[in-house]
Scaffold this active site. Structure first.
Site, PDB file in Angstrom:
ATOM      1  N   PHE A  52       0.805  -1.231   0.000  1.00 34.38           N
ATOM      2  CA  PHE A  52       0.000   0.000   0.000  1.00 34.38           C
ATOM      3  C   PHE A  52       0.830   1.269   0.000  1.00 34.38           C
ATOM      4  O   PHE A  52       0.332   2.342  -0.339  1.00 34.38           O
ATOM      5  CB  PHE A  52      -0.952   0.019   1.218  1.00 34.38           C
ATOM      6  CG  PHE A  52      -0.274   0.420   2.511  1.00 34.38           C
ATOM      7  CD1 PHE A  52      -0.034   1.761   2.797  1.00 34.38           C
ATOM      8  CD2 PHE A  52       0.145  -0.536   3.425  1.00 34.38           C
ATOM      9  CE1 PHE A  52       0.600   2.145   3.973  1.00 34.38           C
ATOM     10  CE2 PHE A  52       0.785  -0.166   4.599  1.00 34.38           C
ATOM     11  CZ  PHE A  52       1.015   1.173   4.867  1.00 34.38           C
ATOM     12  N   LYS A  97      -1.013  -7.260  -9.229  1.00 34.34           N
ATOM     13  CA  LYS A  97      -2.002  -7.394  -8.141  1.00 34.34           C
ATOM     14  C   LYS A  97      -1.636  -6.313  -7.135  1.00 34.34           C
ATOM     15  O   LYS A  97      -0.796  -6.510  -6.269  1.00 34.34           O
ATOM     16  CB  LYS A  97      -1.913  -8.796  -7.523  1.00 34.34           C
ATOM     17  CG  LYS A  97      -3.187  -9.308  -6.875  1.00 34.34           C
ATOM     18  CD  LYS A  97      -3.735  -8.400  -5.779  1.00 34.34           C
ATOM     19  CE  LYS A  97      -2.938  -8.525  -4.503  1.00 34.34           C
ATOM     20  NZ  LYS A  97      -3.350  -7.497  -3.503  1.00 34.34           N
ATOM     21  N   GLU A 109      -4.925  -3.980  -2.056  1.00 31.58           N
ATOM     22  CA  GLU A 109      -6.369  -3.699  -2.044  1.00 31.58           C
ATOM     23  C   GLU A 109      -6.660  -2.402  -1.287  1.00 31.58           C
ATOM     24  O   GLU A 109      -7.768  -1.866  -1.379  1.00 31.58           O
ATOM     25  CB  GLU A 109      -7.149  -4.879  -1.428  1.00 31.58           C
ATOM     26  CG  GLU A 109      -6.854  -5.195   0.035  1.00 31.58           C
ATOM     27  CD  GLU A 109      -5.616  -6.066   0.241  1.00 31.58           C
ATOM     28  OE1 GLU A 109      -4.619  -5.880  -0.483  1.00 31.58           O
ATOM     29  OE2 GLU A 109      -5.637  -6.912   1.157  1.00 31.58           O
ATOM     30  N   SER A 142       5.091  -6.996   3.476  1.00 36.94           N
ATOM     31  CA  SER A 142       5.625  -7.350   4.793  1.00 36.94           C
ATOM     32  C   SER A 142       6.399  -8.669   4.731  1.00 36.94           C
ATOM     33  O   SER A 142       6.171  -9.497   3.841  1.00 36.94           O
ATOM     34  CB  SER A 142       4.460  -7.487   5.781  1.00 36.94           C
ATOM     35  OG  SER A 142       3.623  -8.551   5.351  1.00 36.94           O
ATOM     36  N   CYS A 181       9.740   1.406   3.672  1.00 37.03           N
ATOM     37  CA  CYS A 181      10.661   0.340   4.078  1.00 37.03           C
ATOM     38  C   CYS A 181      12.064   0.898   4.253  1.00 37.03           C
ATOM     39  O   CYS A 181      12.955   0.201   4.702  1.00 37.03           O
ATOM     40  CB  CYS A 181      10.655  -0.789   3.055  1.00 37.03           C
ATOM     41  SG  CYS A 181      11.286  -0.251   1.470  1.00 37.03           S
ATOM     42  N   GLU A 194       8.934  -4.030  13.271  1.00 41.44           N
ATOM     43  CA  GLU A 194       8.652  -2.942  12.334  1.00 41.44           C
ATOM     44  C   GLU A 194       7.406  -2.189  12.819  1.00 41.44           C
ATOM     45  O   GLU A 194       6.330  -2.778  12.913  1.00 41.44           O
ATOM     46  CB  GLU A 194       8.413  -3.508  10.927  1.00 41.44           C
ATOM     47  CG  GLU A 194       8.199  -2.421   9.902  1.00 41.44           C
ATOM     48  CD  GLU A 194       8.059  -2.968   8.473  1.00 41.44           C
ATOM     49  OE1 GLU A 194       7.414  -4.007   8.289  1.00 41.44           O
ATOM     50  OE2 GLU A 194       8.602  -2.314   7.558  1.00 41.44           O
TER      51      GLU A 194
HETATM   52  P1  NAD Z   1       1.319  -6.675   3.129  1.00 43.62           P
HETATM   53  O1  NAD Z   1       2.341  -7.738   3.229  1.00 43.62           O
HETATM   54  O2  NAD Z   1       0.213  -6.667   4.106  1.00 43.62           O
HETATM   55  O3  NAD Z   1       0.637  -6.696   1.678  1.00 43.62           O
HETATM   56  C1  NAD Z   1       1.412  -6.764   0.511  1.00 43.62           C
HETATM   57  C2  NAD Z   1       0.622  -7.494  -0.570  1.00 43.62           C
HETATM   58  O4  NAD Z   1       0.342  -8.823  -0.118  1.00 43.62           O
HETATM   59  C3  NAD Z   1      -0.710  -6.841  -0.871  1.00 43.62           C
HETATM   60  O5  NAD Z   1      -0.897  -6.836  -2.265  1.00 43.62           O
HETATM   61  C4  NAD Z   1      -1.722  -7.721  -0.151  1.00 43.62           C
HETATM   62  O6  NAD Z   1      -2.960  -7.803  -0.816  1.00 43.62           O
HETATM   63  C5  NAD Z   1      -1.060  -9.087  -0.150  1.00 43.62           C
HETATM   64  N1  NAD Z   1      -1.387  -9.902   1.036  1.00 43.62           N
HETATM   65  C6  NAD Z   1      -1.665  -9.454   2.288  1.00 43.62           C
HETATM   66  N2  NAD Z   1      -1.854 -10.501   3.128  1.00 43.62           N
HETATM   67  C7  NAD Z   1      -1.688 -11.619   2.390  1.00 43.62           C
HETATM   68  C8  NAD Z   1      -1.740 -13.014   2.690  1.00 43.62           C
HETATM   69  N3  NAD Z   1      -2.005 -13.459   3.907  1.00 43.62           N
HETATM   70  N4  NAD Z   1      -1.488 -13.885   1.692  1.00 43.62           N
HETATM   71  C9  NAD Z   1      -1.208 -13.461   0.438  1.00 43.62           C
HETATM   72  N5  NAD Z   1      -1.161 -12.148   0.106  1.00 43.62           N
HETATM   73  C10 NAD Z   1      -1.379 -11.243   1.061  1.00 43.62           C
HETATM   74  O7  NAD Z   1       2.119  -5.279   3.133  1.00 43.62           O
HETATM   75  P2  NAD Z   1       1.526  -3.818   3.188  1.00 43.62           P
HETATM   76  O8  NAD Z   1       0.963  -3.586   4.554  1.00 43.62           O
HETATM   77  O9  NAD Z   1       0.682  -3.550   2.013  1.00 43.62           O
HETATM   78  O10 NAD Z   1       2.855  -2.955   3.007  1.00 43.62           O
HETATM   79  C11 NAD Z   1       3.710  -2.610   4.064  1.00 43.62           C
HETATM   80  C12 NAD Z   1       4.874  -3.568   4.169  1.00 43.62           C
HETATM   81  O11 NAD Z   1       5.576  -3.593   2.928  1.00 43.62           O
HETATM   82  C13 NAD Z   1       5.891  -3.143   5.217  1.00 43.62           C
HETATM   83  O12 NAD Z   1       6.318  -4.282   5.904  1.00 43.62           O
HETATM   84  C14 NAD Z   1       7.023  -2.555   4.384  1.00 43.62           C
HETATM   85  O13 NAD Z   1       8.290  -2.594   5.011  1.00 43.62           O
HETATM   86  C15 NAD Z   1       6.977  -3.430   3.189  1.00 43.62           C
HETATM   87  N6  NAD Z   1       7.617  -2.822   2.040  1.00 43.62           N
HETATM   88  C16 NAD Z   1       8.829  -3.300   1.678  1.00 43.62           C
HETATM   89  C17 NAD Z   1       9.511  -2.741   0.626  1.00 43.62           C
HETATM   90  C18 NAD Z   1      10.863  -3.254   0.235  1.00 43.62           C
HETATM   91  O14 NAD Z   1      11.374  -2.824  -0.787  1.00 43.62           O
HETATM   92  N7  NAD Z   1      11.469  -4.149   0.988  1.00 43.62           N
HETATM   93  C19 NAD Z   1       8.938  -1.677  -0.087  1.00 43.62           C
HETATM   94  C20 NAD Z   1       7.667  -1.219   0.290  1.00 43.62           C
HETATM   95  C21 NAD Z   1       7.020  -1.800   1.375  1.00 43.62           C
END
Ligand code: NAD
Length: 500
Positions: free
Chosen positions: A165, A189, A192, A242, A297, A391
């Site tokens: 997000f 994808k 959401e 994450s 991140c 985090e």
């Molecule tokens: P998230 O892991 O909750 O969601 C990421 C994606 O995974 C979304 O598209 C979501 O729909 C999907 N998703 C969520 N739960 C799922 C599940 N149980 N099974 C399968 N798919 C699932 O992350 P977020 O809250 O959208 O973003 C924040 C996180 O992203 C933070 O931890 C941040 O550090 C990380 N991030 C990392 C980088 C990097 O380059 N390392 C860059 C941006 C964000």
């Protein structure tokens, strides 16, 4: 061009009926088969702006069929022709930058200048993709008399990009231009929580001349991601999000023998030495902890104060207090995120940490429904506290005190993540000492957010990344292509040698 997303409601029309968002498959907005839709809110006001379908297996399958059909022609279009689409796309990103930034601001909440920086980075990555013909040309060598070996790169096929997000425009653009210029077709994808920017990206790609089916968007959450991991006709998956989900996606995708690169969460440590330039350290650290409301991140999350640095901490708190919710600080993404962040602060206080700047309970006049957390600086945090090693993903900085640089490095090294780390000092030798020992993929010296600019690639270490290589830069060429090695002999007079 006119598609469904032209009707995305703006704030002034919030009272109008909220349309359901559609998927984008085969160059058209198509109704999802989803039975459930999720409400998407503008985090600054806490009101619904659209509803996103929670797509599943059938939608993913439709998108894969479209991407597979488009692959045959797109992958055999010469790269010098494919890249022309991205020259035009880059110009469209520039032309529409303000509107794209406004959309990011609306769905994610970050302030306009931060949203515009995101678009600038998307443009920079697209520029990199435009240099792909130069960067990815093959190699050829006469390996024996009359015999030559030649190495060509082929696209891997249908690839999927799953995004978080916090960067609704930039993170999708980390992969789209590079993957497509290299001849793959793609299914995005998006998160959401921020589904709108991806639809605008689809419109601009179409306007730039991308053939239908080469780029597809499937909205949804867990079910859509699982369907992507399981689909036999998707060859490679990139994931950004994450660590918890990165691990799930990496395990599931690779169990189906797919190529996978999954970037996870972060806990970035800033090691501050007493000789650091006070103004530069304080302003950089404050900007790093608060930029994008700490939802980066690359955000500064833990500061390790080595020796006598009280003067820098005092200045840092002054800088943090200048960052005002609703003015130069955006909201966090959701009510749940706000509650989680405030819980970390309250638990740390209960366990003996000292709150120097307290952002709990922040509100913004006129936007009371928004999810606001003010800048928060927590001192005398101990490494075993949750706030020190988990985090937090909010505008919160934990300060841990050490006597030596080695103790500081030990704390940094003990963390499970390894996205970024920075050192603040005026000593080149001290900086070098930390650079060599920090266990992170991206290091800053007197820089709070050490994001590598193109052509340098983006990616962390340890539990901040699963899979080989980085997601952008030259690494992306390895990820999005497979190598073919051809050995040729044309002249019958060429002698038979030990290999032939
Ligand atoms: P998230 O892991 O909750 O969601 C990421 C994606 O995974 C979304 O598209 C979501 O729909 C999907 N998703 C969520 N739960 C799922 C599940 N149980 N099974 C399968 N798919 C699932 O992350 P977020 O809250 O959208 O973003 C924040 C996180 O992203 C933070 O931890 C941040 O550090 C990380 N991030 C990392 C980088 C990097 O380059 N390392 C860059 C941006 C964000």
């Amino acid at each position: 061009m006119h598609t469904e997303t032209a009707h995305v409601p703006r704030k002034e029309s919030l009272k109008a009926s909220i349309p359901l968002l559609k998927n984008y498959i085969g160059g058209k907005c198509v109704e999802s088969h989803a039975e459930e839709h999720l409400s998407v809110t503008d985090p600054s006001i806490g009101q619904e702006i659209t509803r996103v379908p929670l797509s599943g297996v059938r939608d993913v399958d439709d998108a894969v069929r479209s991407a597979r059909a488009a692959f045959a022609s797109w992958s055999t279009t010469p790269m010098k022709e494919r890249v022309q689409v991205f020259f035009r796309y880059k110009m469209l990103l520039e032309k529409n930058a303000s509107a794209l930034g406004a959309l990011v601001h609306e769905e994610n909440g970050k302030i306009i200048t931060e949203a515009m920086a995101e678009i600038e980075k998307a443009i920079e990555v697209t520029e990199f993709a435009c240099s792909m013909p130069q960067l990815s040309a093959g190699e050829i060598l006469e390996v024996s008399r009359g015999v030559e070996c030649r190495l060509d790169r082929y696209p891997v096929g249908v690839v999927a990009s799953i995004t978080p997000f916090n960067f609704p425009n930039m993170v999708p653009n980390w992969t789209i231009p590079n993957a497509l210029v290299l001849g793959n077709t793609i299914i995005l994808k998006p998160s959401e929580q921020v589904p709108l920017s991806s639809m605008r990206i689809a419109e601009l790609l179409k306007e730039a001349g991308l053939p239908d089916g080469v780029f597809n968007v499937v909205h949804g959450g867990q079910a859509a991601v699982e369907a992507i991991c399981d689909h036999p006709d998707i060859q490679a998956i990139t994931f950004v999000g994450s660590t918890k989900v990165a691990k799930l996606v990496y395990a599931r995708a690779t169990s189906h023998f797919k190529r996978a690169l999954c970037l996870g969460g972060a806990k970035n440590h800033l090691i501050v030495l007493p000789d650091a330039n006070e103004e530069m350290a304080a302003s950089n650290i404050a900007a790093s902890m608060c930029g994008c409301a700490g939802q980066r991140c690359m955000a500064a999350s833990a500061m390790v104060a080595v020796g006598s640095v009280d003067h820098i901490i005092k200045r840092l708190c002054e800088e943090a207090r200048k960052i005002i919710p609703g003015k130069n600080l955006g909201p966090v993404i959701s009510k749940q995120a706000k509650e989680r962040i405030e819980r970390y602060i309250t638990e740390a206080e209960r366990d003996g940490a000292k709150i120097l700047v307290d952002g709990r309970g922040a509100t913004v006049h006129g936007n009371e429904g928004g999810y606001w957390v003010g800048p928060t600086v927590v001192d005398y945090v101990r490494p075993e506290m949750k706030i020190a090693h988990e985090e937090v993903f909010g505008p919160v900085l934990s300060i841990m005190r050490t006597k030596t640089v080695d103790e500081a490095i030990k704390i940094e090294n003990a963390n499970i993540y390894g996205n970024a780390a920075s050192v603040f000092t005026q000593s080149g030798g001290a900086a070098r000492y930390v650079i060599e020992r920090a266990s992170a993929g991206m290091i800053g010296v007197n820089i709070g957010v050490p994001v590598p600019r193109e052509p340098f690639s983006f990616g962390g270490w340890n539990e901040s990344k699963f899979g080989a290589g980085d997601i952008t830069g030259k690494s992306s060429i390895e990820f999005f292509t497979k190598l073919k090695k051809t050995t040729t002999k044309w002249n019958p007079e060429s002698k038979v040698n030990w290999m032939s």
